[in-house]
Design an enzyme around this catalytic site. Structure first.
Site, PDB file in Angstrom:
ATOM      1  N   GLN A  90      87.225  71.251  51.816  1.00 11.92           N
ATOM      2  CA  GLN A  90      87.331  70.257  50.741  1.00 11.92           C
ATOM      3  C   GLN A  90      87.748  68.893  51.304  1.00 11.92           C
ATOM      4  O   GLN A  90      87.265  67.861  50.857  1.00 11.92           O
ATOM      5  CB  GLN A  90      88.268  70.763  49.648  1.00 11.92           C
ATOM      6  CG  GLN A  90      87.626  71.987  48.972  1.00 11.92           C
ATOM      7  CD  GLN A  90      88.368  72.497  47.755  1.00 11.92           C
ATOM      8  OE1 GLN A  90      89.444  72.011  47.410  1.00 11.92           O
ATOM      9  NE2 GLN A  90      87.796  73.498  47.103  1.00 11.92           N
ATOM     10  N   GLY A 108      97.188  73.370  44.174  1.00 14.02           N
ATOM     11  CA  GLY A 108      97.042  74.726  44.717  1.00 14.02           C
ATOM     12  C   GLY A 108      98.055  74.960  45.829  1.00 14.02           C
ATOM     13  O   GLY A 108      98.237  74.123  46.714  1.00 14.02           O
ATOM     14  N   ASP A 110     108.563  70.683  39.394  1.00 12.33           N
ATOM     15  CA  ASP A 110     109.973  70.947  39.724  1.00 12.33           C
ATOM     16  C   ASP A 110     110.872  69.885  39.084  1.00 12.33           C
ATOM     17  O   ASP A 110     111.939  70.195  38.551  1.00 12.33           O
ATOM     18  CB  ASP A 110     110.150  70.960  41.241  1.00 12.33           C
ATOM     19  CG  ASP A 110     109.195  71.930  41.899  1.00 12.33           C
ATOM     20  OD1 ASP A 110     109.302  73.130  41.615  1.00 12.33           O
ATOM     21  OD2 ASP A 110     108.319  71.489  42.665  1.00 12.33           O
ATOM     22  N   HIS A 148     107.403  72.038  47.659  1.00 12.87           N
ATOM     23  CA  HIS A 148     107.292  72.797  46.404  1.00 12.87           C
ATOM     24  C   HIS A 148     107.452  74.283  46.752  1.00 12.87           C
ATOM     25  O   HIS A 148     106.491  75.029  46.928  1.00 12.87           O
ATOM     26  CB  HIS A 148     105.952  72.539  45.704  1.00 12.87           C
ATOM     27  CG  HIS A 148     105.726  73.487  44.557  1.00 12.87           C
ATOM     28  ND1 HIS A 148     106.503  73.477  43.425  1.00 12.87           N
ATOM     29  CD2 HIS A 148     104.842  74.491  44.385  1.00 12.87           C
ATOM     30  CE1 HIS A 148     106.088  74.437  42.617  1.00 12.87           C
ATOM     31  NE2 HIS A 148     105.094  75.065  43.171  1.00 12.87           N
TER      32      HIS A 148
HETATM   33  P1  NAX Z   1      93.765  80.818  38.619  1.00  6.37           P
HETATM   34  O1  NAX Z   1      93.533  81.989  39.523  1.00  6.37           O
HETATM   35  O2  NAX Z   1      93.818  81.035  37.158  1.00  6.37           O
HETATM   36  O3  NAX Z   1      92.609  79.748  38.873  1.00  6.37           O
HETATM   37  C1  NAX Z   1      92.255  79.350  40.142  1.00  6.37           C
HETATM   38  C2  NAX Z   1      90.773  79.032  40.087  1.00  6.37           C
HETATM   39  O4  NAX Z   1      90.423  78.479  41.341  1.00  6.37           O
HETATM   40  C3  NAX Z   1      89.892  80.261  39.851  1.00  6.37           C
HETATM   41  O5  NAX Z   1      89.019  80.015  38.758  1.00  6.37           O
HETATM   42  C4  NAX Z   1      89.139  80.407  41.162  1.00  6.37           C
HETATM   43  O6  NAX Z   1      87.807  80.888  40.972  1.00  6.37           O
HETATM   44  C5  NAX Z   1      89.154  78.973  41.665  1.00  6.37           C
HETATM   45  N1  NAX Z   1      88.990  78.820  43.097  1.00  6.37           N
HETATM   46  C6  NAX Z   1      89.445  79.636  44.085  1.00  6.37           C
HETATM   47  N2  NAX Z   1      89.062  79.168  45.273  1.00  6.37           N
HETATM   48  C7  NAX Z   1      88.377  78.022  45.041  1.00  6.37           C
HETATM   49  C8  NAX Z   1      87.745  77.083  45.865  1.00  6.37           C
HETATM   50  N3  NAX Z   1      87.678  77.260  47.186  1.00  6.37           N
HETATM   51  N4  NAX Z   1      87.136  76.020  45.291  1.00  6.37           N
HETATM   52  C9  NAX Z   1      87.160  75.848  43.958  1.00  6.37           C
HETATM   53  N5  NAX Z   1      87.737  76.729  43.105  1.00  6.37           N
HETATM   54  C10 NAX Z   1      88.346  77.791  43.657  1.00  6.37           C
HETATM   55  O7  NAX Z   1      95.046  80.049  39.168  1.00  6.37           O
HETATM   56  P2  NAX Z   1      95.921  78.928  38.434  1.00  6.37           P
HETATM   57  O8  NAX Z   1      96.980  79.595  37.636  1.00  6.37           O
HETATM   58  O9  NAX Z   1      95.024  77.941  37.775  1.00  6.37           O
HETATM   59  O10 NAX Z   1      96.683  78.268  39.704  1.00  6.37           O
HETATM   60  C11 NAX Z   1      95.980  77.478  40.649  1.00  6.37           C
HETATM   61  C12 NAX Z   1      96.872  77.123  41.817  1.00  6.37           C
HETATM   62  O11 NAX Z   1      97.981  76.330  41.394  1.00  6.37           O
HETATM   63  C13 NAX Z   1      97.500  78.315  42.545  1.00  6.37           C
HETATM   64  O12 NAX Z   1      97.420  78.124  43.952  1.00  6.37           O
HETATM   65  C14 NAX Z   1      98.945  78.269  42.098  1.00  6.37           C
HETATM   66  O13 NAX Z   1      99.814  78.895  43.031  1.00  6.37           O
HETATM   67  C15 NAX Z   1      99.160  76.784  42.029  1.00  6.37           C
HETATM   68  N6  NAX Z   1     100.350  76.330  41.290  1.00  6.37           N
HETATM   69  C16 NAX Z   1     100.982  75.225  41.740  1.00  6.37           C
HETATM   70  C17 NAX Z   1     102.109  74.715  41.111  1.00  6.37           C
HETATM   71  C18 NAX Z   1     102.802  73.493  41.624  1.00  6.37           C
HETATM   72  O14 NAX Z   1     103.828  73.109  41.048  1.00  6.37           O
HETATM   73  N7  NAX Z   1     102.341  72.814  42.677  1.00  6.37           N
HETATM   74  C19 NAX Z   1     102.684  75.402  39.923  1.00  6.37           C
HETATM   75  C20 NAX Z   1     101.702  76.282  39.231  1.00  6.37           C
HETATM   76  C21 NAX Z   1     100.836  77.099  40.159  1.00  6.37           C
HETATM   77  O15 NAX Z   1     101.611  78.142  40.695  1.00  6.37           O
END
Ligand code: NAX
Length: 328
Positions: free
Chosen positions: A114, A132, A161, A189
């Site tokens: 990316q 992510g 946070d 984070h």
């Molecule tokens: P989900 O599993 O609901 O959604 C993630 C989506 O990303 C899925 O639809 C999947 O198909 C897609 N995906 C996976 N690999 C991909 C790629 N290479 N290119 C494009 N799309 C891709 O997860 P969700 O609850 O939406 O969380 C997403 C991310 O946010 C996770 O890594 C999670 O740990 C992170 N978070 C970060 C937070 C922060 O404060 N920085 C807090 C919330 C969350 O934990």
């Protein structure tokens, strides 16, 4: 900052849980302003494309006046084409059985490809927020693979946070969250991050006068730093709507300004507070005219220094674990 020319906003992982909450906030004007039209450029991986089509159908059914077009794709170079703002959300959330090193290994490689695509096709002025996880190190990987874009255009989200810290203070003081200002996060984070109360005010009163230091360095710190895990235990899924709200807050302040308030942004260090250059570290920042300005002159006491050091050590370890993804 609003104009009537649409801006291009990319969201990765757009069919995921955070995406489902985030897209509606962007589309309604909460992030880029109520006069700023947007073209949504949504990225998923092939197994997510059918779900993404459903999300796009619902976005069209919401008939948002500000949404001028929607593109859904599994090709990063289409998703990031001419992008003005990018939300890097797509990756695997941490589950109960994973530790942090599993997460680094699972998600780091995504940000190589990316980053390269951003380098090739995005606007030279693009603003990137990485959500992510592990978001600080993923932002570092993306930036390292996008050498033609200045590193300070790659940020990671510690605003959730910060918002969690604000929520705890507001609840304890019995005031609305809007009365709590200038509380910010140092570091990563992760549960080492440190919510610094020293500039904080609650309804105009100093947070460190209002709250006992036993609470600030005890329960408050514990609750904020382990909140992500507590949400997973309670919901059986990681934070989604609150994460989307924080991503909107982060990008809105960067785009439209933070009105003089201190906010948390994880940004590649330029050596501020002795934090080694390059690691993506959350600092106290102000946002003005589309720029993030680190507030670099706060006094640092022994407790705060120990927390900064702990986060530096954790982020250096993460950087070492992904060294082969950094392109040098
Ligand atoms: P989900 O599993 O609901 O959604 C993630 C989506 O990303 C899925 O639809 C999947 O198909 C897609 N995906 C996976 N690999 C991909 C790629 N290479 N290119 C494009 N799309 C891709 O997860 P969700 O609850 O939406 O969380 C997403 C991310 O946010 C996770 O890594 C999670 O740990 C992170 N978070 C970060 C937070 C922060 O404060 N920085 C807090 C919330 C969350 O934990």
């Amino acid at each position: 900052m609003s104009t009537n020319t649409p801006i291009r906003v990319s969201v990765t992982g757009a069919a995921g849980n955070i995406g489902y909450a985030l897209l509606w906030r962007i589309a309604s004007g909460d992030c880029f302003g109520s006069n700023q039209p947007v073209i949504l450029q949504l990225l998923e991986i092939p197994p997510g494309m059918e779900r993404l089509q459903g999300v796009i159908m619902e976005l069209r059914d919401s008939a948002f006046p500000l949404v001028h077009d929607i593109v859904g794709t599994d090709n990063p170079e289409i998703a990031f084409n001419d992008a003005d703002a990018i939300f890097l959300v797509g990756s695997r959330p941490r589950t109960k059985d994973m530790d942090r090193s599993d997460l680094v290994a699972a998600n780091g490689p995504i940000f190589v490809g990316q980053g390269k695509a951003i380098d090739t096709v995005a606007s030279r002025d693009v603003k990137v927020i990485t959500v992510g996880n592990p978001c600080n190190t993923n932002a570092l990987i993306a930036s390292a693979n996008a050498p033609s874009i200045p590193p300070r255009q790659f940020t990671a989200m510690t605003r959730l946070d910060q918002n969690r810290a604000v929520g705890q203070m507001a609840e304890r003081a019995g005031v609305p969250a809007s009365k709590v200002k200038n509380v910010f996060i140092w570091g990563n984070h992760a549960n080492t991050m440190y919510p610094d109360p020293r500039c904080g005010t609650v309804d105009g009163q100093s947070a460190t006068d209002l709250f006992e230091s036993d609470w600030l360095q005890g329960d408050f710190l514990d609750i904020v730093s382990t909140r992500g895990k507590a949400i997973i235990m309670a919901r059986g899924a990681s934070s989604a709507a609150s994460a989307a709200a924080a991503a909107v807050d982060h990008m809105r302040d960067w785009w439209q300004g933070s009105n003089g308030h201190i906010v948390s942004v994880a940004i590649p260090s330029e050596g501020w507070y002795g934090v080694p250059e390059g690691i993506v570290f959350s600092f106290p920042c102000r946002c003005e005219n589309g720029e993030i300005i680190v507030v670099d002159d706060l006094p640092i006491d022994t407790f705060t220094q120990s927390k900064i050091d702990e986060n530096v050590a954790a982020l250096l370890e993460e950087r070492e674990a992904v060294s082969e993804l950094l392109g040098n």
